[in-house]
Design a protein around this motif. Structure first.
Motif, PDB file in Angstrom:
ATOM      1  N   ILE A 136     -26.733 -25.708 -22.046  1.00 49.69           N
ATOM      2  CA  ILE A 136     -28.011 -24.764 -22.441  1.00 49.69           C
ATOM      3  C   ILE A 136     -27.263 -23.710 -22.495  1.00 49.69           C
ATOM      4  O   ILE A 136     -26.466 -23.084 -21.930  1.00 49.69           O
ATOM      5  CB  ILE A 136     -29.404 -24.506 -21.316  1.00 49.69           C
ATOM      6  CG1 ILE A 136     -29.965 -25.882 -21.290  1.00 49.69           C
ATOM      7  CG2 ILE A 136     -29.506 -22.977 -21.682  1.00 49.69           C
ATOM      8  CD1 ILE A 136     -30.904 -25.343 -20.549  1.00 49.69           C
ATOM      9  N   GLU A 137     -27.081 -22.041 -23.345  1.00 43.88           N
ATOM     10  CA  GLU A 137     -27.009 -21.331 -23.476  1.00 43.88           C
ATOM     11  C   GLU A 137     -27.370 -20.573 -24.433  1.00 43.88           C
ATOM     12  O   GLU A 137     -28.167 -20.873 -25.567  1.00 43.88           O
ATOM     13  CB  GLU A 137     -25.331 -21.215 -24.391  1.00 43.88           C
ATOM     14  CG  GLU A 137     -25.432 -21.900 -25.879  1.00 43.88           C
ATOM     15  CD  GLU A 137     -24.022 -22.403 -25.997  1.00 43.88           C
ATOM     16  OE1 GLU A 137     -23.301 -21.097 -27.005  1.00 43.88           O
ATOM     17  OE2 GLU A 137     -23.109 -23.414 -25.842  1.00 43.88           O
ATOM     18  N   LYS A 138     -27.961 -19.381 -23.636  1.00 45.86           N
ATOM     19  CA  LYS A 138     -28.721 -18.651 -24.453  1.00 45.86           C
ATOM     20  C   LYS A 138     -28.638 -17.083 -23.387  1.00 45.86           C
ATOM     21  O   LYS A 138     -28.136 -16.959 -22.196  1.00 45.86           O
ATOM     22  CB  LYS A 138     -30.847 -18.996 -23.626  1.00 45.86           C
ATOM     23  CG  LYS A 138     -31.669 -17.837 -24.035  1.00 45.86           C
ATOM     24  CD  LYS A 138     -33.103 -19.081 -24.031  1.00 45.86           C
ATOM     25  CE  LYS A 138     -34.283 -18.026 -24.108  1.00 45.86           C
ATOM     26  NZ  LYS A 138     -35.518 -18.520 -23.456  1.00 45.86           N
ATOM     27  N   VAL A 139     -29.007 -16.604 -24.500  1.00 46.22           N
ATOM     28  CA  VAL A 139     -28.861 -14.682 -24.483  1.00 46.22           C
ATOM     29  C   VAL A 139     -30.565 -14.138 -23.986  1.00 46.22           C
ATOM     30  O   VAL A 139     -31.478 -14.429 -25.129  1.00 46.22           O
ATOM     31  CB  VAL A 139     -28.308 -14.131 -25.581  1.00 46.22           C
ATOM     32  CG1 VAL A 139     -28.695 -12.514 -25.130  1.00 46.22           C
ATOM     33  CG2 VAL A 139     -26.931 -14.615 -26.028  1.00 46.22           C
ATOM     34  N   VAL A 140     -30.466 -14.555 -22.652  1.00 47.26           N
ATOM     35  CA  VAL A 140     -31.631 -14.072 -22.603  1.00 47.26           C
ATOM     36  C   VAL A 140     -32.500 -12.185 -23.013  1.00 47.26           C
ATOM     37  O   VAL A 140     -33.035 -11.934 -22.900  1.00 47.26           O
ATOM     38  CB  VAL A 140     -31.955 -13.606 -20.819  1.00 47.26           C
ATOM     39  CG1 VAL A 140     -33.252 -13.440 -20.306  1.00 47.26           C
ATOM     40  CG2 VAL A 140     -31.788 -15.334 -20.586  1.00 47.26           C
ATOM     41  N   GLY A 198     -26.796  -8.441 -22.154  1.00 42.94           N
ATOM     42  CA  GLY A 198     -26.180  -8.350 -20.870  1.00 42.94           C
ATOM     43  C   GLY A 198     -26.260  -9.614 -19.191  1.00 42.94           C
ATOM     44  O   GLY A 198     -26.283  -9.713 -18.389  1.00 42.94           O
ATOM     45  N   VAL A 199     -27.856 -10.754 -20.126  1.00 43.11           N
ATOM     46  CA  VAL A 199     -27.731 -11.077 -19.411  1.00 43.11           C
ATOM     47  C   VAL A 199     -27.703 -12.724 -20.188  1.00 43.11           C
ATOM     48  O   VAL A 199     -28.837 -12.752 -20.967  1.00 43.11           O
ATOM     49  CB  VAL A 199     -29.882 -11.414 -18.842  1.00 43.11           C
ATOM     50  CG1 VAL A 199     -29.772 -12.499 -18.107  1.00 43.11           C
ATOM     51  CG2 VAL A 199     -29.793  -9.552 -17.940  1.00 43.11           C
ATOM     52  N   TYR A 200     -27.406 -13.706 -19.522  1.00 37.70           N
ATOM     53  CA  TYR A 200     -27.205 -15.330 -20.261  1.00 37.70           C
ATOM     54  C   TYR A 200     -27.340 -16.680 -18.927  1.00 37.70           C
ATOM     55  O   TYR A 200     -27.824 -16.023 -17.924  1.00 37.70           O
ATOM     56  CB  TYR A 200     -25.577 -15.508 -20.391  1.00 37.70           C
ATOM     57  CG  TYR A 200     -25.310 -14.117 -21.408  1.00 37.70           C
ATOM     58  CD1 TYR A 200     -24.978 -14.193 -22.625  1.00 37.70           C
ATOM     59  CD2 TYR A 200     -24.681 -13.501 -20.237  1.00 37.70           C
ATOM     60  CE1 TYR A 200     -24.601 -13.151 -23.050  1.00 37.70           C
ATOM     61  CE2 TYR A 200     -24.585 -12.152 -20.916  1.00 37.70           C
ATOM     62  CZ  TYR A 200     -23.835 -11.943 -22.641  1.00 37.70           C
ATOM     63  OH  TYR A 200     -23.536 -10.844 -23.408  1.00 37.70           O
ATOM     64  N   LEU A 201     -28.498 -17.206 -20.290  1.00 35.79           N
ATOM     65  CA  LEU A 201     -28.575 -18.482 -19.370  1.00 35.79           C
ATOM     66  C   LEU A 201     -28.106 -19.264 -19.934  1.00 35.79           C
ATOM     67  O   LEU A 201     -27.338 -20.181 -20.712  1.00 35.79           O
ATOM     68  CB  LEU A 201     -30.352 -18.733 -19.371  1.00 35.79           C
ATOM     69  CG  LEU A 201     -30.544 -20.431 -18.511  1.00 35.79           C
ATOM     70  CD1 LEU A 201     -30.949 -19.327 -16.986  1.00 35.79           C
ATOM     71  CD2 LEU A 201     -31.938 -20.285 -19.450  1.00 35.79           C
ATOM     72  N   PHE A 202     -27.077 -19.859 -18.936  1.00 35.15           N
ATOM     73  CA  PHE A 202     -25.649 -20.258 -19.164  1.00 35.15           C
ATOM     74  C   PHE A 202     -25.662 -22.262 -18.149  1.00 35.15           C
ATOM     75  O   PHE A 202     -26.190 -22.267 -17.060  1.00 35.15           O
ATOM     76  CB  PHE A 202     -24.391 -20.512 -19.363  1.00 35.15           C
ATOM     77  CG  PHE A 202     -24.226 -19.470 -19.970  1.00 35.15           C
ATOM     78  CD1 PHE A 202     -23.998 -19.248 -21.545  1.00 35.15           C
ATOM     79  CD2 PHE A 202     -23.013 -18.035 -19.291  1.00 35.15           C
ATOM     80  CE1 PHE A 202     -24.272 -18.101 -22.669  1.00 35.15           C
ATOM     81  CE2 PHE A 202     -23.479 -16.911 -20.536  1.00 35.15           C
ATOM     82  CZ  PHE A 202     -23.144 -16.947 -21.814  1.00 35.15           C
ATOM     83  N   SER A 203     -25.697 -23.274 -19.196  1.00 40.82           N
ATOM     84  CA  SER A 203     -25.005 -24.839 -17.994  1.00 40.82           C
ATOM     85  C   SER A 203     -23.803 -24.568 -17.997  1.00 40.82           C
ATOM     86  O   SER A 203     -22.614 -24.397 -18.525  1.00 40.82           O
ATOM     87  CB  SER A 203     -25.071 -26.265 -19.417  1.00 40.82           C
ATOM     88  OG  SER A 203     -26.450 -26.487 -19.890  1.00 40.82           O
ATOM     89  N   LEU A 237     -17.244 -23.402 -16.201  1.00 45.64           N
ATOM     90  CA  LEU A 237     -18.409 -22.010 -15.973  1.00 45.64           C
ATOM     91  C   LEU A 237     -18.459 -22.388 -14.814  1.00 45.64           C
ATOM     92  O   LEU A 237     -17.993 -21.440 -13.381  1.00 45.64           O
ATOM     93  CB  LEU A 237     -19.366 -21.322 -16.639  1.00 45.64           C
ATOM     94  CG  LEU A 237     -19.758 -20.515 -15.758  1.00 45.64           C
ATOM     95  CD1 LEU A 237     -19.092 -19.033 -15.833  1.00 45.64           C
ATOM     96  CD2 LEU A 237     -21.232 -19.978 -16.622  1.00 45.64           C
ATOM     97  N   GLY A 238     -19.245 -23.504 -14.231  1.00 45.17           N
ATOM     98  CA  GLY A 238     -19.374 -23.877 -12.960  1.00 45.17           C
ATOM     99  C   GLY A 238     -17.328 -24.329 -12.291  1.00 45.17           C
ATOM    100  O   GLY A 238     -17.885 -24.154 -10.640  1.00 45.17           O
ATOM    101  N   GLY A 239     -16.499 -24.847 -12.672  1.00 44.41           N
ATOM    102  CA  GLY A 239     -15.364 -24.554 -12.043  1.00 44.41           C
ATOM    103  C   GLY A 239     -14.939 -22.995 -11.349  1.00 44.41           C
ATOM    104  O   GLY A 239     -14.312 -22.630 -10.763  1.00 44.41           O
ATOM    105  N   PHE A 240     -15.381 -22.157 -12.507  1.00 45.41           N
ATOM    106  CA  PHE A 240     -14.783 -20.797 -12.386  1.00 45.41           C
ATOM    107  C   PHE A 240     -15.912 -20.208 -10.398  1.00 45.41           C
ATOM    108  O   PHE A 240     -15.684 -19.587  -9.855  1.00 45.41           O
ATOM    109  CB  PHE A 240     -15.057 -19.812 -13.469  1.00 45.41           C
ATOM    110  CG  PHE A 240     -14.819 -18.603 -13.068  1.00 45.41           C
ATOM    111  CD1 PHE A 240     -14.103 -18.119 -12.883  1.00 45.41           C
ATOM    112  CD2 PHE A 240     -16.628 -17.598 -12.872  1.00 45.41           C
ATOM    113  CE1 PHE A 240     -14.398 -16.512 -12.515  1.00 45.41           C
ATOM    114  CE2 PHE A 240     -16.664 -16.219 -13.298  1.00 45.41           C
ATOM    115  CZ  PHE A 240     -15.245 -15.774 -12.481  1.00 45.41           C
ATOM    116  N   ILE A 241     -17.144 -20.552 -11.363  1.00 44.33           N
ATOM    117  CA  ILE A 241     -17.645 -20.060  -9.743  1.00 44.33           C
ATOM    118  C   ILE A 241     -17.297 -20.607  -8.268  1.00 44.33           C
ATOM    119  O   ILE A 241     -17.123 -20.463  -7.522  1.00 44.33           O
ATOM    120  CB  ILE A 241     -18.944 -20.248  -9.905  1.00 44.33           C
ATOM    121  CG1 ILE A 241     -19.836 -19.823 -10.803  1.00 44.33           C
ATOM    122  CG2 ILE A 241     -20.278 -20.058  -8.666  1.00 44.33           C
ATOM    123  CD1 ILE A 241     -21.264 -20.009 -11.568  1.00 44.33           C
TER     124      ILE A 241
END
Length: 419
Positions: free
Chosen positions: A338-342, A345-350, A375-379
């Motif tokens: 999932i990659e979505k621009v809500v 400046g706000v996003y929904l990402f896998s 992105l999960g690794g970054f967090i």
């Protein structure tokens, strides 16, 4: 009249020095493609670039002639201006002032600025000025030929070299730059030609490491050495995989793997059909893994972390997919990332999405590091733990709200940017 000649000389100097740097900086593959277009411009480019040393020599000769004429008229004009001043200077001061002023003017207007401009737009400008450049090329042809002959004679006679050689090959960098330029012109909704994509993958192949393509530890389908054949069959059926990893006590002690075809041998225990694996570090390049697996006639390697524990596994199929794209079989399932621009400046990402991909696609400027790729690794690299659903995390200007997660990994996050 003097001013007109000086301006003309500066323009010619800018042209000659600019064309010299444009030819050196231009992409040779781009020029070769342009030369194949079968029109007047392509024929001019062909003649212009068939002997690169003569073209460069012609530009240098033209530049020097223009500089000499410029120096003569500029010196005379500056001397008249200096003598008109109310101050009296010595002959040495006059010469120094004349030299500094004329040099500054020619460096700024005919050297630095043109070379920067022609270097940035090398491919475009070498086409645009091809015809006037060819005219000067013909004009100085015999002079440049003479000087090339003298330089070749000196090289052969005193330095025992072959003299001037025409480069008949393209560098990897030039090929990579050309493909990158072509890819950048493709719109998001357009499909990239498969051959172009394979070329790009091949150029990037040598820089990809095992940790970038491996199946992570948490997603490894494995069985204990002491488990039964019935249990092994069940894992094959439920996962749909053709290979199952075999370990002893824990995944940090992997012994090998079993191929589904080996079940036709009707083994009584798991240990009868275990195929040994190779072990490689996370930092190894996949080209070296491919060479190792091919040499050892194996198809699976275990990727080890810096402490010797199992970080993941990598197969021949994983490596080949880096070149030719996803290889699908009847057991593969499409995993929707999932990659979505809500909103702005706000996003929904896998969290399985690569940080580099997100930065390139959405211009996010998320810090990149060798410690993580997704992105999960970054967090996780920041929190040093697996955040649970509902947790809110702020890393610099990035705020993450954990939307979906398990006790092993983060699945989905909502990301917002706070300036």
């Amino acid at each position: 009249m003097e001013i007109s000649i000086i301006i003309l000389c500066l323009i010619l100097c800018a042209f000659f020095s600019g064309m010299e740097i444009a030819f050196i900086s231009s992409n040779k593959i781009y020029l070769e493609i342009e030369k194949k277009q079968d029109n007047f411009l392509s024929r001019t480019l062909t003649k212009l670039t068939e002997k690169p040393s003569k073209f460069i020599a012609a530009m240098l000769i033209g530049n020097n002639i223009a500089l000499v004429v410029y120096g003569f008229f500029m010196g005379e004009m500056l001397m008249n201006w200096i003598h008109s001043l109310p101050y009296h200077f010595s002959d040495l001061s006059n010469l120094f002032l004349q030299t500094v002023l004329s040099t500054l003017i020619v460096l700024i207007t005919a050297e630095f600025l043109p070379k920067v401009f022609f270097q940035i737009y090398a491919n475009t400008l070498i086409k645009f000025f091809a015809i006037p450049a060819y005219i000067f090329y013909l004009l100085f042809y015999f002079i440049s030929t003479f000087f090339i002959w003298v330089s070749d004679f000196v090289l052969r006679k005193f330095f025992k070299t072959q003299g001037d050689q025409v480069q008949l090959y393209f560098s990897k960098v030039e090929l990579g730059n050309y493909i990158t330029e072509q890819m950048s012109t493709v719109e998001d909704h357009e499909e990239v030609d498969s051959e172009i994509q394979i070329f790009q993958n091949a150029l990037e192949f040598s820089g990809v490491r095992a940790r970038d393509v491996m199946t992570p530890r948490t997603e490894i389908a494995a069985i204990d050495l002491v488990d039964t054949i019935e249990g092994l069959k069940t894992i094959f059926i439920t996962t749909g995989y053709s290979k199952i990893v075999v370990y002893q006590n824990s995944l940090d002690d992997i012994l090998g793997y079993i191929h589904s075809f080996d079940l036709f041998k009707k083994p009584k225990t798991v240990s009868e059909i275990v195929i040994p694996v190779e072990f490689v570090p996370e930092t190894i390049f996949i080209k070296d893994v491919l060479k190792l697996l091919t040499k050892k006639r194996k198809s699976v390697a275990v990727v080890l972390d810096e402490y010797g524990g199992t970080s993941g596994i990598i197969t021949i199929e994983d490596i080949v997919e880096e070149l030719f794209g996803e290889i699908e079989d009847e057991h593969d399932f499409d995993e929707e990332l999932i990659e979505k621009v809500v909103q702005e400046g706000v996003y929904l990402f896998s969290t399985r999405l690569d940080v580099a991909y997100l930065n390139e696609t959405y211009k996010l400027n998320i810090p990149e590091s060798d410690s993580y790729g997704t992105l999960g690794g970054f967090i996780v690299d920041f929190t040093k733990e697996i955040p649970q659903k509902g947790a809110n995390i702020t890393i610099g200007i990035f705020h993450f709200s954990i939307e979906e997660a398990t006790n092993k990994k983060i699945e989905l996050v909502k990301m917002s940017i706070r300036e």
